[in-house]
Motif scaffolding. Sequence first.
Motif, short mmCIF file in Angstrom:
data_model
loop_
_atom_site.label_atom_id
_atom_site.label_comp_id
_atom_site.label_asym_id
_atom_site.label_seq_id
_atom_site.Cartn_x
_atom_site.Cartn_y
_atom_site.Cartn_z
N GLU A 207 26.01 -0.83 -24.39
CA GLU A 207 25.11 -0.33 -25.43
C GLU A 207 24.16 -1.38 -25.94
OE1 GLU A 207 26.43 1.60 -28.93
OE2 GLU A 207 27.05 3.37 -27.85
N THR A 208 24.61 -2.60 -26.08
CA THR A 208 23.76 -3.65 -26.65
C THR A 208 22.89 -4.34 -25.61
OG1 THR A 208 25.46 -5.36 -26.41
CG2 THR A 208 25.40 -4.14 -28.51
N GLY A 209 23.14 -4.04 -24.35
CA GLY A 209 22.36 -4.66 -23.29
C GLY A 209 22.89 -6.02 -22.88
N ALA A 210 24.03 -6.41 -23.43
CA ALA A 210 24.60 -7.71 -23.11
C ALA A 210 24.98 -7.84 -21.63
CB ALA A 210 25.84 -7.98 -23.98
N ARG A 211 25.16 -6.73 -20.97
CA ARG A 211 25.49 -6.74 -19.54
C ARG A 211 24.25 -6.64 -18.68
NH1 ARG A 211 30.71 -7.18 -18.25
NH2 ARG A 211 30.09 -6.59 -16.17
N GLY A 212 23.08 -6.67 -19.30
CA GLY A 212 21.86 -6.50 -18.53
C GLY A 212 21.68 -5.04 -18.15
N ARG A 213 20.78 -4.77 -17.24
CA ARG A 213 20.54 -3.39 -16.83
C ARG A 213 21.37 -3.00 -15.62
NH1 ARG A 213 16.83 -0.36 -19.10
NH2 ARG A 213 16.43 0.80 -17.20
N LYS A 214 22.27 -3.89 -15.19
CA LYS A 214 23.08 -3.58 -14.02
C LYS A 214 24.30 -2.76 -14.44
CE LYS A 214 21.85 -7.52 -11.22
NZ LYS A 214 22.35 -8.65 -10.46
N MET A 215 24.44 -1.60 -13.82
CA MET A 215 25.60 -0.75 -14.02
C MET A 215 25.74 0.08 -12.76
SD MET A 215 26.40 2.28 -16.80
CE MET A 215 25.40 1.51 -18.01
N ASN A 216 26.96 0.24 -12.29
CA ASN A 216 27.10 1.05 -11.09
C ASN A 216 26.89 2.52 -11.43
OD1 ASN A 216 29.72 2.34 -11.63
ND2 ASN A 216 30.60 0.32 -11.34
N TYR A 217 26.38 3.26 -10.45
CA TYR A 217 26.02 4.66 -10.68
C TYR A 217 27.22 5.51 -11.08
CZ TYR A 217 23.77 9.13 -10.41
OH TYR A 217 23.28 10.36 -10.73
N PRO A 218 28.39 5.36 -10.47
CA PRO A 218 29.52 6.19 -10.89
C PRO A 218 29.86 6.01 -12.38
CG PRO A 218 30.00 5.23 -8.76
CD PRO A 218 28.73 4.58 -9.26
N LEU A 219 29.75 4.80 -12.91
CA LEU A 219 30.00 4.59 -14.33
C LEU A 219 28.91 5.25 -15.17
CD1 LEU A 219 31.48 3.48 -16.75
CD2 LEU A 219 30.38 1.26 -16.34
N LEU A 220 27.67 5.08 -14.78
CA LEU A 220 26.57 5.73 -15.49
C LEU A 220 26.76 7.25 -15.49
CD1 LEU A 220 23.86 5.57 -16.98
CD2 LEU A 220 22.75 5.63 -14.73
N ALA A 221 27.18 7.81 -14.36
CA ALA A 221 27.41 9.25 -14.27
C ALA A 221 28.55 9.68 -15.20
CB ALA A 221 27.71 9.64 -12.83
N ARG A 222 29.62 8.88 -15.30
CA ARG A 222 30.73 9.22 -16.22
C ARG A 222 30.28 9.19 -17.67
NH1 ARG A 222 34.21 5.22 -13.58
NH2 ARG A 222 34.60 4.34 -15.65
N ILE A 223 29.47 8.20 -18.01
CA ILE A 223 28.96 8.12 -19.38
C ILE A 223 28.07 9.33 -19.66
CG2 ILE A 223 27.45 6.82 -20.95
CD1 ILE A 223 28.51 4.25 -19.53
N ALA A 224 27.18 9.64 -18.74
CA ALA A 224 26.29 10.80 -18.92
C ALA A 224 27.09 12.09 -19.07
CB ALA A 224 25.33 10.90 -17.73
N ARG A 225 28.09 12.28 -18.23
CA ARG A 225 28.92 13.48 -18.30
C ARG A 225 29.62 13.58 -19.66
NH1 ARG A 225 30.28 13.36 -13.42
NH2 ARG A 225 31.91 11.80 -13.61
#
Length: 77
Positions: free
Chosen positions: A34-52
């Motif tokens: 949320e804060t961007g501390a991890r940069g913009r890198k995130m794997n798609y399956p995790l992004l999809a879980r968050i979106a769901r």
Amino acid sequence: MENKIRERRIQQGFTVEGLAKKVKISRSYMSQIETGARGRKMNYPLLARIARALDTTPDYLMNGDANGEETECLGSR
């Protein structure tokens, strides 16, 4: 992306900890996303879980539409 995740989380009534539990990651990792501390890198399956969990699409979380409004909800499919 970070602001979209935070905005949507708040709209859906989740705490950082509640959303983290729903997507099966630690609270600290969710906070870093949320804060961007991890940069913009995130794997798609995790992004999809968050979106769901937030009843939206990965594309919305990454880009939104031209009006800044959600164009498609997973729950309406």
